[in-house]
Enzyme design. Sequence first.
Site, mmCIF file in Angstrom:
data_model
loop_
_atom_site.group_PDB
_atom_site.id
_atom_site.type_symbol
_atom_site.label_atom_id
_atom_site.label_comp_id
_atom_site.label_asym_id
_atom_site.label_seq_id
_atom_site.Cartn_x
_atom_site.Cartn_y
_atom_site.Cartn_z
ATOM 1 N N LYS A 11 1.694 -3.350 -5.427
ATOM 2 C CA LYS A 11 2.729 -4.551 -5.251
ATOM 3 C C LYS A 11 4.312 -3.868 -5.378
ATOM 4 O O LYS A 11 4.928 -4.553 -4.651
ATOM 5 C CB LYS A 11 2.298 -5.633 -6.335
ATOM 6 C CG LYS A 11 0.851 -6.326 -5.921
ATOM 7 C CD LYS A 11 0.503 -7.459 -6.979
ATOM 8 C CE LYS A 11 -0.997 -7.543 -6.670
ATOM 9 N NZ LYS A 11 -1.336 -8.655 -7.541
ATOM 10 N N ASP A 18 1.613 -16.886 -6.578
ATOM 11 C CA ASP A 18 0.210 -16.930 -6.485
ATOM 12 C C ASP A 18 -0.551 -17.805 -6.242
ATOM 13 O O ASP A 18 -1.596 -17.855 -5.961
ATOM 14 C CB ASP A 18 -0.382 -16.307 -8.022
ATOM 15 C CG ASP A 18 -0.553 -14.816 -8.119
ATOM 16 O OD1 ASP A 18 -0.611 -14.193 -6.997
ATOM 17 O OD2 ASP A 18 -0.794 -14.294 -9.248
ATOM 18 N N GLN A 67 -0.672 -11.203 -13.733
ATOM 19 C CA GLN A 67 -1.590 -10.466 -13.182
ATOM 20 C C GLN A 67 -2.819 -10.829 -13.956
ATOM 21 O O GLN A 67 -2.828 -10.682 -15.274
ATOM 22 C CB GLN A 67 -1.477 -9.059 -13.221
ATOM 23 C CG GLN A 67 -2.444 -8.147 -12.623
ATOM 24 C CD GLN A 67 -2.607 -8.202 -11.176
ATOM 25 O OE1 GLN A 67 -1.678 -8.305 -10.199
ATOM 26 N NE2 GLN A 67 -3.550 -7.964 -10.526
HETATM 27 N N1 L37 Z 1 -1.960 -12.146 -6.696
HETATM 28 N N2 L37 Z 1 -3.646 -10.948 -7.124
HETATM 29 C C1 L37 Z 1 -2.872 -11.714 -7.643
HETATM 30 N N3 L37 Z 1 -2.881 -12.443 -8.603
HETATM 31 C C2 L37 Z 1 -3.766 -11.682 -9.564
HETATM 32 O O1 L37 Z 1 -3.806 -12.335 -10.721
HETATM 33 N N4 L37 Z 1 -5.825 -10.492 -10.121
HETATM 34 C C3 L37 Z 1 -4.797 -10.952 -9.369
HETATM 35 C C4 L37 Z 1 -4.615 -10.453 -7.832
HETATM 36 N N5 L37 Z 1 -5.789 -9.453 -7.588
HETATM 37 C C5 L37 Z 1 -5.268 -8.331 -7.043
HETATM 38 O O2 L37 Z 1 -4.174 -8.075 -7.170
HETATM 39 N N6 L37 Z 1 -6.274 -7.727 -6.322
HETATM 40 C C6 L37 Z 1 -6.106 -6.743 -5.474
HETATM 41 C C7 L37 Z 1 -7.148 -6.145 -5.046
HETATM 42 C C8 L37 Z 1 -7.363 -4.971 -4.424
HETATM 43 C C9 L37 Z 1 -5.866 -4.475 -4.014
HETATM 44 C C10 L37 Z 1 -4.821 -4.901 -4.228
HETATM 45 C C11 L37 Z 1 -4.816 -6.159 -5.198
HETATM 46 C C12 L37 Z 1 -5.994 -3.285 -3.131
HETATM 47 O O3 L37 Z 1 -4.912 -2.939 -2.620
HETATM 48 N N7 L37 Z 1 -7.307 -2.734 -2.942
HETATM 49 C C13 L37 Z 1 -7.341 -1.366 -2.050
HETATM 50 C C14 L37 Z 1 -7.840 -0.249 -2.835
HETATM 51 C C15 L37 Z 1 -8.855 -0.442 -3.659
HETATM 52 C C16 L37 Z 1 -9.365 0.673 -4.470
HETATM 53 O O4 L37 Z 1 -9.438 1.863 -3.965
HETATM 54 O O5 L37 Z 1 -9.451 0.574 -5.700
HETATM 55 C C17 L37 Z 1 -8.099 -1.700 -0.593
HETATM 56 O O6 L37 Z 1 -8.113 -0.929 0.015
HETATM 57 O O7 L37 Z 1 -8.887 -2.654 -0.903
#
Ligand code: L37
Length: 320
Positions: free
Chosen positions: A74, A143, A118
């Site tokens: 982020k 959010d 978060q």
């Molecule tokens: N806005 N998001 C918001 N608020 C929260 O309170 N928990 C939470 C939330 N969740 C969150 O940020 N989830 C999230 C999950 C996966 C990714 C980003 C945010 C992400 O970028 N995943 C990548 C890499 C996964 C990995 O290798 O571990 C993907 O390609 O899915």
Amino acid sequence: MLSSLALSLRLGVSAAGRRSIATVVSGSKTSRLVRDRLKQEVDQMKNLFSGFRPALVVLQVGDRDDSNLYISSKLKAAAEIGIDARHVRLPRSATQDEVLRSIMAVNEDSSVHGLIVQLPLDSAHPMDSELVTNAVSPEKDVDGLSCINAGKLSRGDLGSCFIPCTPNGCMELIRQTGVSVAGKHAVVIGRSKIVGAPMHDLLLWSHATVTTCHSKTPDLPQQVGRADILVVGAGRAEMVRGEWLKEGGVVIDCGINYVTDERRPSGKRVVGDVHYASANQRAGFITPVPGGVGPMTVAMLMENTVQSAQRFLLRDQART
Ligand code: L37
Ligand code: NAP
């Protein structure tokens, strides 16, 4: 008359009798497009309002590895777009009162347009996460988890609320398929405040007929089999099998599950809630994990932050 090969091609069936492989809907590519557009919008804001930048605070309690990873994505996306993102970290020893006080301080700071806490909270003390997410001022709740924003969404008042990032990202991915939602049967697995419940609302107000399933739903495969559009947010590694799916449907997989994989140097691998290899044989469109919904969650947070900054500017202008 059509030859059986031509007919098979039309129906998307291979010579071996298996349906051809689904179109992959890439969240990595779509999120890139969204972030590029936002960068342009932020550049314009900077020019028009002498150096003005949208500002986001990400409040983290504790030190979970997964939260650290998501927050760093982020912060990186924000920096690229030109959003001023600040990471506020509280230790695991922070009490609920301390967390609430930090939130109040950001609520009152007029230089900040967006605030997220978060989840999950990683605290040594008991925390009421409902109380904590509700303490965020609705005008900064990018959010979309406060009761005010969730209530507006559930009533279909989409124009004046912040839409939770993950379901908003799923809607964007569904749009990418070109499949229209209106009149379709959509099935959501999961009813959490952050994924399933707002996903249900968004699909409903996009005029789908929506079935929401949860851990007490009997015969999940039967429900899944009715889905023209399926969105899964259950947190169960590879639970949804290809054989359950309606042929040619849209499959959006929100799941992020870490499973052990001795062949990887890290000893683990990330998989979704859908068994990709079998679902890919039956779905029309499918999102991968990783590279699907995850990057869209990040992009939509940026979108909400820019939108919030624009609303702040409009309110300021209306006052002067
Ligand atoms: N806005 N998001 C918001 N608020 C929260 O309170 N928990 C939470 C939330 N969740 C969150 O940020 N989830 C999230 C999950 C996966 C990714 C980003 C945010 C992400 O970028 N995943 C990548 C890499 C996964 C990995 O290798 O571990 C993907 O390609 O899915
Ligand atoms: P959650 O709060 O644990 O909710 C899970 C939901 O799934 C609950 O409603 C639960 O039902 C339901 N469920 C669990 N097991 C089930 C089963 N066997 N059959 C049917 N329903 C079942 O999880 P969440 O926060 O919504 O997250 C869900 C998944 O999405 C997780 O893998 C998470 O990591 C991922 N996620 C991804 C992103 C992203 O950006 N990609 C963002 C957020 C979350 P009950 O209500 O009955 O308990």
